[in-house]
Design a protein around this motif. Structure first.
Motif, PDB file in Angstrom:
ATOM      1  N   GLU A 161       6.438   1.939 -14.670  1.00 53.61           N
ATOM      2  CA  GLU A 161       7.067   2.639 -15.835  1.00 53.61           C
ATOM      3  C   GLU A 161       5.856   2.474 -17.020  1.00 53.61           C
ATOM      4  N   MET A 162       5.246   1.378 -17.179  1.00 52.42           N
ATOM      5  CA  MET A 162       4.353   1.291 -18.237  1.00 52.42           C
ATOM      6  C   MET A 162       3.185   2.247 -18.098  1.00 52.42           C
ATOM      7  N   ALA A 163       2.732   2.229 -16.575  1.00 55.42           N
ATOM      8  CA  ALA A 163       1.549   2.926 -16.326  1.00 55.42           C
ATOM      9  C   ALA A 163       1.970   4.700 -16.421  1.00 55.42           C
TER      10      ALA A 163
ATOM     11  N   ALA B 284      12.399  -1.958  -2.227  1.00 55.89           N
ATOM     12  CA  ALA B 284      13.462  -0.880  -1.966  1.00 55.89           C
ATOM     13  C   ALA B 284      13.854  -0.328  -3.325  1.00 55.89           C
ATOM     14  N   GLU B 285      14.486  -1.398  -4.098  1.00 63.33           N
ATOM     15  CA  GLU B 285      14.702  -1.077  -5.405  1.00 63.33           C
ATOM     16  C   GLU B 285      13.806  -0.163  -6.284  1.00 63.33           C
ATOM     17  N   ALA B 286      12.530  -0.878  -6.188  1.00 61.24           N
ATOM     18  CA  ALA B 286      11.275  -0.176  -6.867  1.00 61.24           C
ATOM     19  C   ALA B 286      10.913   1.314  -6.320  1.00 61.24           C
TER      20      ALA B 286
ATOM     21  N   ARG C 269      -4.677   4.313  -8.803  1.00 60.33           N
ATOM     22  CA  ARG C 269      -4.472   3.832  -7.198  1.00 60.33           C
ATOM     23  C   ARG C 269      -3.501   2.345  -7.247  1.00 60.33           C
ATOM     24  N   ASP C 270      -3.554   1.873  -8.123  1.00 59.45           N
ATOM     25  CA  ASP C 270      -2.574   0.446  -8.106  1.00 59.45           C
ATOM     26  C   ASP C 270      -1.523   0.507  -9.309  1.00 59.45           C
ATOM     27  N   VAL C 271      -0.489   1.219  -9.355  1.00 60.93           N
ATOM     28  CA  VAL C 271       0.356   1.490 -10.217  1.00 60.93           C
ATOM     29  C   VAL C 271       1.387   0.326 -10.185  1.00 60.93           C
ATOM     30  N   THR C 272       1.431  -0.803  -9.357  1.00 58.89           N
ATOM     31  CA  THR C 272       2.521  -1.812  -9.341  1.00 58.89           C
ATOM     32  C   THR C 272       1.907  -3.137  -9.739  1.00 58.89           C
TER      33      THR C 272
ATOM     34  N   ALA D 140       0.859  -1.099  -0.223  1.00 58.95           N
ATOM     35  CA  ALA D 140      -0.201  -0.046  -0.017  1.00 58.95           C
ATOM     36  C   ALA D 140       0.935   1.239   0.165  1.00 58.95           C
ATOM     37  N   PHE D 141       1.971   1.276   0.903  1.00 66.34           N
ATOM     38  CA  PHE D 141       3.007   2.299   0.775  1.00 66.34           C
ATOM     39  C   PHE D 141       3.544   2.565  -0.464  1.00 66.34           C
ATOM     40  N   GLY D 142       3.982   1.507  -1.163  1.00 63.33           N
ATOM     41  CA  GLY D 142       4.731   1.478  -2.398  1.00 63.33           C
ATOM     42  C   GLY D 142       3.797   2.201  -3.302  1.00 63.33           C
ATOM     43  N   ASN D 143       2.582   2.088  -3.348  1.00 66.04           N
ATOM     44  CA  ASN D 143       1.638   2.510  -4.536  1.00 66.04           C
ATOM     45  C   ASN D 143       1.402   3.974  -3.991  1.00 66.04           C
TER      46      ASN D 143
END
Ligand code: GTP
Ligand code: MG
Length: 242
Positions: free
Chosen positions: A189-191, A224-226, A157-160, A142-145
């Motif tokens: 990247e695609m989004a 973390a890389e993402a 809302r959901d980029v990953t 959730a945090f990553g998004n």
């Protein structure tokens, strides 16, 4: 509408035949393109058998070695654009994290002209993450998004997520030669590129389920890389606009 679903596989021999059956049971005109990176468990052979059994509704790209999700999808997308007449080109995991039942709703959005790409989304009302996920993993996702969406200023809302259906024209207009990322950031990247080019992105709620068979390789390092990769995207695509 002819729909082609690109499925990258690495050691999905058990999952693939079940997933293909589930896709073919949908009220959609679906074909499948498997992109297998020479899976040691023989997924490539399983895919060939499916191809023979389904009179060409399943096709396979064999790649020599494991080179990650991003390159596998790009190879699949290029193949789909160059060698098929599919009106919609989809992407989904082979491990049943992405329920096939959500696909018709995604297809309808494209068919009705309501979206240029439809995303299966865990973070719109009705969407949900696997109940079995530990709290830290839910929190991280959730945090990553929120993180990626805020930095990139995208109304998504959901980029990953990796469950998507692209209109052929949308995918054909994407500068695929510029896409470099792998893993989670590939989806971001695609989004992001689609958003910057002005394409309309719609989200369909999904229940994301943990892989049913096989081992999960999720790690903190991957995320973390993402997180760092998001900043690179902001810079690399500063030239793009609709
Ligand atoms: N061709 C190819 N497919 C891959 C590669 N890595 C992963 N995949 C496939 O990509 C899809 C998503 O990968 P997963 O391993 O499920 O990734 P994930 O969902 O983040 O992690 P899990 O928790 O393990 O499910 C699956 O269908 C995999 O088989 C790769 O290097 N090459
Ligand atoms: Mg998975």
């Amino acid at each position: 509408m002819h729909t082609l679903i690109v499925i990258p596989t690495y050691n999905e021999a058990e999952n693939l035949p079940r997933l293909v059956s589930a896709l073919f049971a949908l009220p959609l005109n679906v074909r499948v393109l498997v992109v297998d990176d020479n899976s040691p468990d023989g997924t490539g052979d399983v895919a060939e058998a499916l191809k023979a059994d389904t009179a060409g509704r399943v096709d396979v790209l064999h790649r020599a070695e494991k080179s990650g999700l991003g390159p596998a999808y790009l190879a699949g997308f290029r193949h789909a654009l160059e060698n098929t007449a599919a009106d919609a080109i989809g992407q989904m995991d082979a491990d049943f994290s992405h329920a096939p039942e959500a696909l018709p709703r995604m297809a309808t959005l494209l068919k009705n002209g309501q979206a240029d790409v439809a995303l299966g989304s865990r973070y719109v009302p009705g969407g949900r993450l696997d109940d079995a996920w530990p709290r830290w993993r839910k929190g991280l996702s959730a945090f990553g998004n929120v993180y990626a969406r805020s930095i990139l200023r995208m109304p998504v809302r959901d980029v990953t997520g990796g469950y998507r259906l692209w209109k052929r024209e949308t995918l054909a207009a994407m500068p695929l030669e510029r896409i470099r990322a792998n893993g989670y950031i590939f989806q971001v990247e695609m989004a992001y590129v689609a958003h910057k080019l002005g394409f309309r992105i719609a989200e369909v709620p999904i229940y994301f389920q943990e892989r049913r068979w096989g081992q999960s390789k999720m790690s903190f390092r991957i995320q973390a890389e993402a997180a760092l990769g998001v900043w690179q995207l902001l810079w690399r695509y500063r030239d793009l606009s609709a």
